[in-house]
Design a protein around this motif. Structure first.
Motif, PDB file in Angstrom:
ATOM      1  N   ARG A 196       0.798  -1.282  -0.010  1.00 30.47           N
ATOM      2  CA  ARG A 196       0.040  -0.023  -0.044  1.00 30.47           C
ATOM      3  C   ARG A 196       0.947   1.458   0.140  1.00 30.47           C
ATOM      4  O   ARG A 196       0.541   2.244  -0.738  1.00 30.47           O
ATOM      5  CB  ARG A 196      -0.901   0.012   1.160  1.00 30.47           C
ATOM      6  N   GLU A 197       2.043   1.293   0.792  1.00 30.83           N
ATOM      7  CA  GLU A 197       2.837   2.437   0.817  1.00 30.83           C
ATOM      8  C   GLU A 197       3.447   2.647  -0.589  1.00 30.83           C
ATOM      9  O   GLU A 197       3.751   3.546  -0.980  1.00 30.83           O
ATOM     10  CB  GLU A 197       3.730   2.280   2.164  1.00 30.83           C
ATOM     11  N   CYS A 198       3.904   1.564  -1.072  1.00 34.87           N
ATOM     12  CA  CYS A 198       4.598   1.618  -2.390  1.00 34.87           C
ATOM     13  C   CYS A 198       3.633   1.987  -3.576  1.00 34.87           C
ATOM     14  O   CYS A 198       4.028   3.036  -4.431  1.00 34.87           O
ATOM     15  CB  CYS A 198       5.143   0.274  -2.900  1.00 34.87           C
ATOM     16  N   VAL A 199       2.590   1.929  -3.318  1.00 35.82           N
ATOM     17  CA  VAL A 199       1.281   2.351  -4.252  1.00 35.82           C
ATOM     18  C   VAL A 199       1.343   3.856  -4.201  1.00 35.82           C
ATOM     19  O   VAL A 199       1.125   4.491  -5.385  1.00 35.82           O
ATOM     20  CB  VAL A 199       0.036   1.301  -4.278  1.00 35.82           C
ATOM     21  N   GLU A 200       0.949   4.254  -3.168  1.00 33.21           N
ATOM     22  CA  GLU A 200       0.810   5.627  -2.907  1.00 33.21           C
ATOM     23  C   GLU A 200       2.239   6.425  -3.325  1.00 33.21           C
ATOM     24  O   GLU A 200       1.877   7.481  -3.959  1.00 33.21           O
ATOM     25  CB  GLU A 200       0.483   6.091  -1.270  1.00 33.21           C
ATOM     26  N   ALA A 201       3.563   5.995  -2.832  1.00 32.48           N
ATOM     27  CA  ALA A 201       4.562   6.786  -3.311  1.00 32.48           C
ATOM     28  C   ALA A 201       4.650   6.694  -5.054  1.00 32.48           C
ATOM     29  O   ALA A 201       4.997   7.859  -5.532  1.00 32.48           O
ATOM     30  CB  ALA A 201       5.489   6.064  -2.748  1.00 32.48           C
ATOM     31  N   ALA A 202       4.693   5.503  -5.346  1.00 28.29           N
ATOM     32  CA  ALA A 202       4.819   5.352  -6.894  1.00 28.29           C
ATOM     33  C   ALA A 202       3.695   6.017  -7.687  1.00 28.29           C
ATOM     34  O   ALA A 202       4.006   7.030  -8.745  1.00 28.29           O
ATOM     35  CB  ALA A 202       4.619   4.022  -7.495  1.00 28.29           C
ATOM     36  N   THR A 203       2.457   6.099  -7.145  1.00 31.76           N
ATOM     37  CA  THR A 203       1.382   7.157  -7.720  1.00 31.76           C
ATOM     38  C   THR A 203       1.702   8.597  -7.787  1.00 31.76           C
ATOM     39  O   THR A 203       1.748   9.276  -8.752  1.00 31.76           O
ATOM     40  CB  THR A 203      -0.070   6.679  -6.976  1.00 31.76           C
ATOM     41  N   ALA A 204       2.143   8.924  -6.817  1.00 35.13           N
ATOM     42  CA  ALA A 204       2.578  10.222  -6.582  1.00 35.13           C
ATOM     43  C   ALA A 204       3.759  10.702  -7.456  1.00 35.13           C
ATOM     44  O   ALA A 204       3.724  11.845  -8.227  1.00 35.13           O
ATOM     45  CB  ALA A 204       3.001  10.685  -5.159  1.00 35.13           C
ATOM     46  N   ARG A 205       4.611   9.994  -7.611  1.00 34.65           N
ATOM     47  CA  ARG A 205       5.902  10.117  -8.559  1.00 34.65           C
ATOM     48  C   ARG A 205       5.490  10.257  -9.968  1.00 34.65           C
ATOM     49  O   ARG A 205       6.116  10.982 -10.712  1.00 34.65           O
ATOM     50  CB  ARG A 205       6.827   9.021  -8.177  1.00 34.65           C
ATOM     51  N   VAL A 206       4.787   9.131 -10.342  1.00 32.78           N
ATOM     52  CA  VAL A 206       4.233   8.981 -11.896  1.00 32.78           C
ATOM     53  C   VAL A 206       3.151  10.421 -12.288  1.00 32.78           C
ATOM     54  O   VAL A 206       3.648  10.797 -13.504  1.00 32.78           O
ATOM     55  CB  VAL A 206       3.488   7.600 -12.217  1.00 32.78           C
ATOM     56  N   LEU A 207       2.111  10.589 -11.330  1.00 32.14           N
ATOM     57  CA  LEU A 207       1.295  11.810 -11.578  1.00 32.14           C
ATOM     58  C   LEU A 207       2.102  12.907 -11.743  1.00 32.14           C
ATOM     59  O   LEU A 207       1.598  13.979 -12.319  1.00 32.14           O
ATOM     60  CB  LEU A 207       0.084  11.687 -10.696  1.00 32.14           C
ATOM     61  N   SER A 208       3.269  13.165 -10.908  1.00 30.58           N
ATOM     62  CA  SER A 208       3.735  14.590 -10.869  1.00 30.58           C
ATOM     63  C   SER A 208       4.716  14.937 -12.317  1.00 30.58           C
ATOM     64  O   SER A 208       5.362  15.766 -12.453  1.00 30.58           O
ATOM     65  CB  SER A 208       4.786  14.565  -9.693  1.00 30.58           C
ATOM     66  N   ARG A 209       4.646  13.976 -13.125  1.00 30.37           N
ATOM     67  CA  ARG A 209       5.578  14.268 -14.410  1.00 30.37           C
ATOM     68  C   ARG A 209       4.716  14.646 -15.622  1.00 30.37           C
ATOM     69  O   ARG A 209       5.394  14.933 -16.406  1.00 30.37           O
ATOM     70  CB  ARG A 209       6.099  12.765 -14.716  1.00 30.37           C
ATOM     71  N   LEU A 210       3.567  14.645 -15.479  1.00 28.43           N
ATOM     72  CA  LEU A 210       2.493  14.984 -16.573  1.00 28.43           C
ATOM     73  C   LEU A 210       1.602  16.026 -15.945  1.00 28.43           C
ATOM     74  O   LEU A 210       1.095  15.972 -14.958  1.00 28.43           O
ATOM     75  CB  LEU A 210       1.912  13.955 -17.418  1.00 28.43           C
ATOM     76  N   PRO A 211       1.059  16.903 -16.763  1.00 31.22           N
ATOM     77  CA  PRO A 211      -0.362  17.768 -16.370  1.00 31.22           C
ATOM     78  C   PRO A 211      -1.518  16.966 -16.464  1.00 31.22           C
ATOM     79  O   PRO A 211      -1.457  15.968 -17.158  1.00 31.22           O
ATOM     80  CB  PRO A 211      -0.308  18.880 -17.283  1.00 31.22           C
ATOM     81  N   ALA A 212      -2.485  17.442 -15.720  1.00 31.10           N
ATOM     82  CA  ALA A 212      -3.524  16.723 -15.649  1.00 31.10           C
ATOM     83  C   ALA A 212      -4.485  17.070 -16.954  1.00 31.10           C
ATOM     84  O   ALA A 212      -5.150  16.070 -17.686  1.00 31.10           O
ATOM     85  CB  ALA A 212      -4.458  17.094 -14.649  1.00 31.10           C
ATOM     86  N   ASP A 213      -4.390  18.144 -17.451  1.00 33.50           N
ATOM     87  CA  ASP A 213      -4.930  18.557 -18.653  1.00 33.50           C
ATOM     88  C   ASP A 213      -4.342  19.503 -19.481  1.00 33.50           C
ATOM     89  O   ASP A 213      -3.436  20.317 -18.907  1.00 33.50           O
ATOM     90  CB  ASP A 213      -6.498  19.027 -18.578  1.00 33.50           C
ATOM     91  N   ALA A 214      -4.265  19.614 -20.845  1.00 33.03           N
ATOM     92  CA  ALA A 214      -3.557  20.355 -21.705  1.00 33.03           C
ATOM     93  C   ALA A 214      -4.587  21.082 -22.607  1.00 33.03           C
ATOM     94  O   ALA A 214      -4.803  20.540 -23.564  1.00 33.03           O
ATOM     95  CB  ALA A 214      -2.499  19.804 -22.220  1.00 33.03           C
ATOM     96  N   PHE A 215      -5.253  22.120 -22.056  1.00 30.16           N
ATOM     97  CA  PHE A 215      -6.347  22.638 -22.753  1.00 30.16           C
ATOM     98  C   PHE A 215      -5.997  23.334 -23.967  1.00 30.16           C
ATOM     99  O   PHE A 215      -6.661  23.573 -25.270  1.00 30.16           O
ATOM    100  CB  PHE A 215      -6.937  23.910 -21.865  1.00 30.16           C
ATOM    101  N   HIS A 216      -4.738  23.885 -24.020  1.00 30.35           N
ATOM    102  CA  HIS A 216      -4.288  24.773 -25.299  1.00 30.35           C
ATOM    103  C   HIS A 216      -3.109  23.913 -26.238  1.00 30.35           C
ATOM    104  O   HIS A 216      -2.743  24.380 -27.208  1.00 30.35           O
ATOM    105  CB  HIS A 216      -4.151  26.019 -25.068  1.00 30.35           C
ATOM    106  N   ASP A 217      -2.283  22.992 -25.520  1.00 31.51           N
ATOM    107  CA  ASP A 217      -1.119  22.359 -25.940  1.00 31.51           C
ATOM    108  C   ASP A 217      -1.445  21.062 -26.365  1.00 31.51           C
ATOM    109  O   ASP A 217      -2.118  20.103 -25.536  1.00 31.51           O
ATOM    110  CB  ASP A 217       0.010  22.336 -24.985  1.00 31.51           C
ATOM    111  N   ASP A 218      -0.771  20.519 -27.395  1.00 35.38           N
ATOM    112  CA  ASP A 218      -0.953  18.908 -28.105  1.00 35.38           C
ATOM    113  C   ASP A 218       0.258  18.178 -27.111  1.00 35.38           C
ATOM    114  O   ASP A 218       1.324  17.897 -27.990  1.00 35.38           O
ATOM    115  CB  ASP A 218      -0.969  18.884 -29.253  1.00 35.38           C
ATOM    116  N   THR A 219       0.163  18.021 -25.848  1.00 38.11           N
ATOM    117  CA  THR A 219       1.060  17.317 -25.167  1.00 38.11           C
ATOM    118  C   THR A 219       0.568  16.290 -24.460  1.00 38.11           C
ATOM    119  O   THR A 219      -0.683  16.146 -24.058  1.00 38.11           O
ATOM    120  CB  THR A 219       1.695  18.228 -23.988  1.00 38.11           C
ATOM    121  N   PRO A 220       1.327  15.262 -23.955  1.00 36.17           N
ATOM    122  CA  PRO A 220       0.769  14.039 -23.125  1.00 36.17           C
ATOM    123  C   PRO A 220       0.377  14.503 -21.835  1.00 36.17           C
ATOM    124  O   PRO A 220       0.878  15.418 -21.403  1.00 36.17           O
ATOM    125  CB  PRO A 220       1.981  13.159 -22.943  1.00 36.17           C
TER     126      PRO A 220
END
Length: 389
Positions: A258-282
């Motif tokens: 459980r602790e590893c899931v929480e830490a890995a999720t925080a690291r992966v999600l901090s690499r990309l934006p949640a939404d890109a309204f005006h840019d064609d980016t991942p």
């Protein structure tokens, strides 16, 4: 003297006593023609030829062909260093799953039955066993009770120990379950067999679930690359691959996961934006890419403790309640502004068309003041009509 010699006078060059030309008197001109494209940078500002100068990094001065621009210096850039790998938790190499020595359950049953029969025989020998019970057991008639001697005690102790070991070591193996056996704190092996078996009763048994399992997390807090607060729910499919490491290598392998899931999720999600309204980016909306990155990272974190990760997929990624409310309010305002702009454009076009038709067809003759009043009245009328729709 020829014409060539007259047009190009010869300059005498002093020489050393040994006949070699003096290096201090050589020509100071570095670029002899337009065909020169590369010269060493350390020669541009060299006053004294005998001065060795300061060692510089290799560089080249290049001139852009046909542009007339000044030369520019280009230096070699150092290659980027690879990112340092994260340290992997190191466990005791002796803690690795291996099969334990067990016997079929029939051996334990036979040993226990033999021990029980030996106890009954010793009691009958001492005259303690009642005659009806001795007859039912097929034993000879009991002698007159005269006390239990040393031989009877030794027989009872041996038979009782055999019965306890025989029946006490019986265990039932189940599908999807494993036993981790330890003796006085030392790992003695694992058992994945099913059915009735006999295990040394002195060994401490720890049952481990080795079936394929899934775990759905509660909404976990995280942030994207821009620092926007998110709530994430992750579904993890996993199983215990090494029962010894999962039991002895970590205090609680489920809590560790459980602790590893929480830490890995925080690291992966901090690499990309949640939404890109005006840019064609991942973005984080690409569930496949985010799930693959999360699975790889989580598998590397859980492998040292004997846990195998099959998949880790985010089932829901949403904004935090306060962020979602602000974004919703902003979108409503944007839609409202767009609607007002559309209505105003339509009203202005309608007013312009109406005034133009009235004046072009000669239905009315308006001066500047009357035109402004008519435009004002028509605008109010048309805008009120659009607002009632």
């Amino acid at each position: 003297m020829s014409a060539t010699a007259a047009s190009e006078p010869q300059t005498p060059q002093p020489s050393h006593p040994d006949g070699q030309p003096d290096p201090a008197a050589r020509s100071q001109r570095l670029i002899h023609s337009e065909a020169t494209t590369e010269i060493p940078l350390h020669l541009l500002f060299r006053d004294d030829p005998a001065d060795p100068g300061v060692p510089l990094t290799p560089a080249v001065v290049r001139r852009r062909q046909g542009t007339g621009e000044q030369p520019r210096a280009t230096a070699r850039r150092p290659a980027p260093r690879p990112a340092a790998a994260r340290p992997v938790p190191a466990l005791d190499p002796a803690i690795a799953e291996r099969p334990a020595r067990v016997l079929p359950g029939g051996v334990g049953v036979l040993g226990g039955a033999a021990g029980a029969a030996g106890c009954a025989a010793a009691l009958c020998w001492a005259g303690v066993l009642p005659e009806p019970l001795a007859g039912a057991a097929g034993l000879p008639a009991a002698a007159e009770y005269s006390g239990i001697g040393l031989a009877q005690w030794a027989s009872l102790a041996g038979s009782g120990a055999l019965a306890l070991f025989g029946f006490g070591g019986l265990a039932r193996g189940r599908v999807g379950k494993a036993w981790v056996l330890t003796l006085f704190g030392r790992y003695r092996g694992s058992v994945r067999r099913t059915g009735l078996m006999w295990v040394n009763p002195l060994l401490l048994r720890r049952r481990v679930d080795v079936r394929l399992r899934h775990w759905r997390s509660e909404p976990m807090p995280a942030v994207d690359r821009g620092g926007v607060a998110l709530r994430v729910v992750v579904l993890v499919v996993w199983r215990v691959k090494d029962a010894a490491r999962a039991t002895l290598g970590v205090a609680d392998h489920q809590e560790y996961l459980r602790e590893c899931v929480e830490a890995a999720t925080a690291r992966v999600l901090s690499r990309l934006p949640a939404d890109a309204f005006h840019d064609d980016t991942p973005t984080l909306r690409d569930a496949d890419a985010v799930g693959d990155a999360l699975t790889r990272m989580l598998a590397a974190e859980a492998e040292p403790v004997g846990i195998e990760i099959f998949s880790a997929q985010p089932t829901r990624i949403e904004y935090a309640p306060e962020v979602a409310e602000a974004i919703h309010r902003r979108r409503v305002e944007a839609l409202d502004a767009r609607h007002r702009d559309t209505v105003l454009t339509s009203v202005v076009d309608s007013v312009e068309d109406t005034v133009t038709r009235l004046t072009t067809r000669g239905l009315v003759e308006l001066d500047d003041y009357e035109r402004k009043a008519l435009v004002k009245d028509l605008t109010v009328a048309f805008y009120t009509g659009h607002g009632d729709r």
